[in-house]
Scaffold this active site. Structure first.
Site, mmCIF file in Angstrom:
data_model
loop_
_atom_site.group_PDB
_atom_site.id
_atom_site.type_symbol
_atom_site.label_atom_id
_atom_site.label_comp_id
_atom_site.label_asym_id
_atom_site.label_seq_id
_atom_site.Cartn_x
_atom_site.Cartn_y
_atom_site.Cartn_z
ATOM 1 N N TYR A 123 0.798 -1.226 0.000
ATOM 2 C CA TYR A 123 0.000 0.000 0.000
ATOM 3 C C TYR A 123 0.833 1.280 0.000
ATOM 4 C CZ TYR A 123 -4.267 -2.620 0.618
ATOM 5 O OH TYR A 123 -5.329 -3.467 0.412
ATOM 6 N N LYS A 171 2.557 -15.144 4.118
ATOM 7 C CA LYS A 171 2.795 -15.957 2.920
ATOM 8 C C LYS A 171 4.308 -16.124 2.807
ATOM 9 C CE LYS A 171 1.340 -17.941 -0.914
ATOM 10 N NZ LYS A 171 0.425 -19.090 -0.965
ATOM 11 N N ASP A 204 -3.541 -18.445 2.298
ATOM 12 C CA ASP A 204 -4.544 -19.180 1.507
ATOM 13 C C ASP A 204 -5.276 -20.198 2.378
ATOM 14 O OD1 ASP A 204 -1.856 -19.858 1.393
ATOM 15 O OD2 ASP A 204 -1.976 -20.964 -0.482
ATOM 16 N N ASP A 228 -6.678 -6.396 4.679
ATOM 17 C CA ASP A 228 -7.754 -5.717 3.957
ATOM 18 C C ASP A 228 -8.742 -6.751 3.419
ATOM 19 O OD1 ASP A 228 -9.224 -3.809 2.692
ATOM 20 O OD2 ASP A 228 -7.740 -3.284 1.177
#
Ligand code: NAD
Length: 333
Positions: A123, A171, A204, A228
């Site tokens: 971001y 991740k 995931d 988010d």
């Protein structure tokens, strides 16, 4: 008397702002609202989506209640929300998702709080064309300092609020440096809180686990983009975006807003559910030490949820923003 900056925002923003200020007034909250503008409406009116006066007001008063702001997709100005979070170093984006009484959803006892890192990740807006219109690059930033702040904030929250578990989402199998750093910091901080269960999950798997068995989660901490996305997912678990409030907290300032956006598809139709923004304003009341008032308003909202004829259509009601507002005010009497 509390001085608080009020930014109604875009789309459904003015409608839900009117609802929330009406309910807070009815409850007897003593607030001097400092009205400011930002977002698309400010851009259209003043040619600047984040006017200096708005920044100066937040700088001065340190607490803001902000409606949703429209960010043009693709081209156009960059997100004012992201700019404000960065400008005031509002590093903790706290997004609770809790099953509410009389709301139909797929689960009965969701009660989780998402801590989303709010100042870095993808971001930061560092994007470029390597080759115009055919090859783009975007940079994600993760620092030890910001990771420590958000992860420690999540553990402190868990400890203070009798929460039992913190789940760190990452991740790091693929993003070995950025998410790897976030995970390493989390593993270290967890050692300072032996009374709180700690686990880490790959994002995931986390998405699947949340949909399958959300009751297993308590406090969740993650990076900006994952937070988010997963917090919208969490809103879906408890009945939709019209039901989840949020806080952006830094060391020197705090800004409260709903998880949802400006909902242009229903703007101006008196259909917007004001509950999410109202719950954000209750987080704000708690922040300024008005816990009892926040509690009283929360109870009036829960009570009102039983009256489907006054609730908005997104939660199965046949009412409107104004009918819900009036009913909450009546139930405060
Ligand atoms: P959105 O959250 O505005 O809307 C998604 C869906 O949820 C829509 O169908 C909408 O009608 C519904 N919805 C949202 N809030 C609701 C409410 N209070 N009551 C009833 N229904 C509600 O997401 P979007 O359409 O992807 O984004 C619209 C704009 O909002 C974009 O410009 C985006 O950048 C902006 N946005 C702003 C914020 C913020 O200010 N914090 C957050 C997310 C999106």
């Amino acid at each position: 008397m509390h001085d608080i900056v009020l930014i109604p925002g875009d789309g459904i923003g003015p409608e839900i702002t009117k609802s929330v200020t009406t309910i807070l007034k009815k409850a007897g909250v003593d607030i001097n609202w400092i009205r400011c503008t930002a977002g698309l409406s400010a851009y259209k009116e003043l040619g600047d989506p984040l006017p200096d006066e708005t920044v100066e007001a937040i700088d001065k008063y340190r607490v803001a209640l902000k409606g949703p702001l429209t960010t043009p997709v693709g081209a156009g100005f960059r997100s004012v929300n992201v700019a404000m979070r960065k400008k005031f170093n509002l590093y903790s984006n706290i997004r609770p998702a809790k099953t509410l009484p009389h709301i139909k959803s797929h689960f009965d006892d969701v009660n989780l709080v998402m801590f989303r890192e709010n100042t870095e990740g993808l971001y930061i807006g560092k994007e470029k064309w390597v080759k115009e219109n055919s090859h783009a690059e975007s940079i994600a930033v993760v620092t030890r300092e910001a990771s420590e702040k958000i992860i420690r904030a999540s553990f402190e929250y868990a400890q203070k609020n009798g929460r039992e578990k913190v789940t760190l989402v990452h991740k790091a199998n693929i993003l070995k440096y950025t998410c790897g750093l976030f995970l390493e910091v989390g593993n270290k901080i967890a050692e300072d809180y032996p009374g709180i269960e700690y686990e880490d999950l790959i994002v995931d798997n986390m998405a699947m686990q949340m949909v399958l068995r959300p009751e297993q989660f308590d406090v969740i901490v993650t990076t900006n983009l994952f937070g988010d996305i997963l917090s919208d997912l969490a809103s879906g678990l408890v009945g939709g975006l019209g039901l989840t409030g949020a806080a952006n907290i830094g060391d020197d300032a705090a800004m409260f807003e709903a998880v949802h956006g400006s909902a242009p598809d229903i703007a101006g139709q008196n259909k917007a559910n004001p509950i999410a923004f109202l719950l954000s304003s209750l987080m704000m009341l708690e922040h300024i030490g008005e816990e009892a008032l926040a509690d009283r308003i929360r109870q009036a909202v829960y009570y009102t949820l039983e009256e489907k004829s006054v609730c908005t259509p997104d939660i199965g009601g046949s009412g409107s923003t104004t009918s819900f507002t009036k009913a909450v005010c009546d139930n405060l009497e």
